[in-house]
Scaffold this motif. Structure first.
Motif, mmCIF file in Angstrom:
data_model
loop_
_atom_site.group_PDB
_atom_site.id
_atom_site.type_symbol
_atom_site.label_atom_id
_atom_site.label_comp_id
_atom_site.label_asym_id
_atom_site.label_seq_id
_atom_site.Cartn_x
_atom_site.Cartn_y
_atom_site.Cartn_z
ATOM 1 N N ILE A 408 0.831 -1.204 0.000
ATOM 2 C CA ILE A 408 0.000 0.000 0.000
ATOM 3 C C ILE A 408 0.865 1.252 0.000
ATOM 4 O O ILE A 408 1.913 1.307 0.650
ATOM 5 N N HIS A 410 0.674 5.823 -1.443
ATOM 6 C CA HIS A 410 -0.127 6.947 -1.937
ATOM 7 C C HIS A 410 0.489 7.509 -3.217
ATOM 8 O O HIS A 410 1.710 7.485 -3.403
ATOM 9 N N LYS A 416 -4.942 6.570 -1.769
ATOM 10 C CA LYS A 416 -4.299 5.339 -1.304
ATOM 11 C C LYS A 416 -4.466 4.254 -2.364
ATOM 12 O O LYS A 416 -5.579 3.950 -2.797
ATOM 13 N N ALA A 418 -3.162 0.251 -3.925
ATOM 14 C CA ALA A 418 -2.679 -1.076 -3.531
ATOM 15 C C ALA A 418 -2.177 -1.834 -4.749
ATOM 16 O O ALA A 418 -2.761 -1.749 -5.838
ATOM 17 N N GLU A 441 -11.645 3.170 0.617
ATOM 18 C CA GLU A 441 -10.530 4.103 0.742
ATOM 19 C C GLU A 441 -9.317 3.736 -0.094
ATOM 20 O O GLU A 441 -8.412 4.545 -0.242
ATOM 21 N N ILE A 442 -9.280 2.520 -0.637
ATOM 22 C CA ILE A 442 -8.093 2.029 -1.340
ATOM 23 C C ILE A 442 -8.464 1.577 -2.747
ATOM 24 O O ILE A 442 -9.472 0.901 -2.955
#
Length: 449
Positions: A408, A410, A416, A418, A441-442
């Motif tokens: 993970i 940014h 964010k 992955a 969120e990812i």
């Protein structure tokens, strides 16, 4: 955080940080001071000789959490020395000095003296006068410096302290004092040392970052802008981010200069608090929604898809249903990448504390939930704008999601991302193609050849 190279029979110290990234920076700096005195740093839940709780006072909840953690430290070791430092100490020093769970109180501007104060306490000296903090207008920037940080790839750099704004809801100017800026030479030296140790990204932070340098130079040009330009000359430094900003710092020159700086990350956390003109006036915020929107448009003129994030307070005294609806409509108009929503918290000593028409808690909760739902929609929309695009990710950690391991990190806009990778890519910048949402969120990405 444990440092295994220390003698297990030596002195031990545990830290706990509450609140903002400035507090985190100051804790890292205090940790270094203890390490220089051969203390072993242990986890806060461990038995330690010394506990340091870096407190926060931004809300009533923060006050309560600060007290709870100080009492928890005492329960972990009744014979330990418990030290309370930070903003809650500054705001409630007299109360904490009467608390039997706490041995030493050190407010803001004397944290760099923590070792000397502890030594005097251990020698049985009266340290009360030593712990009184001078936050008058004449107070100078407290010299603190870090050599490493707990986070593996990103370092937060404190460049100023204090605030002159006196928003009607905020206790922080009373807890942190007036604006005090750090000299540029010290900042450059610290960042250079961190880059030498492998850190690729820095985040400039402060209590009121926009005011950096106003106490050093009365000229109107931005000292912060000049600092960013100079930091970008450091070889090996890949990314420069900014903490929270006030809208007034966004000028044509500011945006135009940073837009061509390849190391600057186009992530702008522009503090808003309300989208209602009348609410902003009661808050003593020094801009209108119209002016704020113009600053956002200026950023979008010079940057491709910048991440504009913000803070919003709901339930401020006197906030009517009409004013709240104005705020909601304004937030949708700006189309933020992300928002942090807070329910107004009364702070004794501020003007808002005694304002009429205090909003009921159930109304605050209802309005907060409405904006939290709006935030989820805006985050989804912003994330969708990256699907199919090439992005650069600074890999930070390996985590497990639904039984699978992902690396993970940014991108420059602080989204964010992955990836799947067989070998660790931590602290490397990797070019990826954004595929889809992995969680709320990812986003999931594939590494590009």
């Amino acid at each position: 955080m444990n440092n295994n190279h220390f003698d297990k029979n030596g002195k031990t110290v545990a830290f706990l940080t509450l609140g903002c990234k400035v507090n985190s920076y100051e804790t890292e700096a205090m940790q270094k001071l203890f390490e220089d005195e051969d203390y072993q740093v242990v986890d806060f839940d461990s038995k330690a000789d010394v506990y340091v709780v870096n407190t926060c006072t931004v809300t009533n909840i923060a006050d309560r959490k600060s007290r709870q953690m100080l009492h928890r430290a005492r329960k972990l070791n009744e014979n330990a020395t418990v030290i309370a430092v930070g903003c809650y100490v500054q705001a409630a020093k007299d109360v904490l000095e009467q608390d039997d769970a706490i041995d030493i109180v050190i407010g803001n501007n004397k944290k760099n003296k923590i070792i000397d104060i502890l030594k005097e306490y251990n020698q049985g000296k009266n340290i009360e006068d030593e712990a009184v903090i001078d936050l008058s207008i004449e107070a100078k920037y407290e010299p603190l410096m870090i050599e490493s940080v707990t986070e593996k790839v990103r370092a937060y750099i404190k460049i100023q302290d204090g605030c002159n704004q006196f928003c009607s809801y905020c206790i922080i100017p009373y807890a942190r004092g007036r604006v005090r800026s750090r000299d540029e030479e010290s900042i450059m030296e610290e960042v250079q040392n961190l880059v030498t140790k492998g850190y690729k990204e820095i985040v400039l932070t402060g209590i009121h970052l926009t005011s950096y340098g106003i106490d050093l130079d009365e000229r109107k040009e931005s000292k912060l802008l000049a600092l960013i330009v100079n930091l970008s000359t450091i070889e090996g430094l890949e990314r420069i981010r900014l903490g929270s900003l006030e809208p007034r710092i966004i000028t044509e020159d500011f945006a135009k200069t940073l837009a061509v700086n390849k190391k600057f990350c186009p992530h702008f956390h522009l503090s808003l608090q309300s989208g209602s003109d009348e609410t902003l006036k009661r808050m003593n915020r020094k801009y209108s929604p119209k002016e704020y929107f113009e600053k956002c448009e200026l950023l979008r003129k010079y940057f491709d898809n910048p991440a504009i994030t913000t803070d919003v307070i709901v339930g401020f005294p006197g906030e009517t249903e009409e004013e709240f609806n104005e705020t909601k409509q304004f937030l949708a108009k700006v189309a933020f990448a992300q928002m942090h929503v807070f329910k107004y918290s009364k702070r004794n000593g501020t003007r808002a504390y005694s304002m009429p028409d205090q909003v009921k808690e159930e109304i605050k909760a209802e309005r907060s939930n409405i904006l939290i739902d709006l935030n989820a929609k805006m985050m989804e929309d912003y994330h969708s704008s990256f699907i199919g695009k090439s992005e650069r990710i600074l890999v930070e950690e390996i985590i497990e999601i639904d039984g699978k391991q992902y690396q993970i990190g940014h991108n420059e806009r602080y989204v964010k991302l992955a990836i799947n990778a067989e070998k660790s890519l931590i602290n490397q910048i990797v070019t990826v193609n954004v595929i889809k949402d992995l969680t709320k969120e990812i986003m999931f990405c594939e590494i590009m050849d």
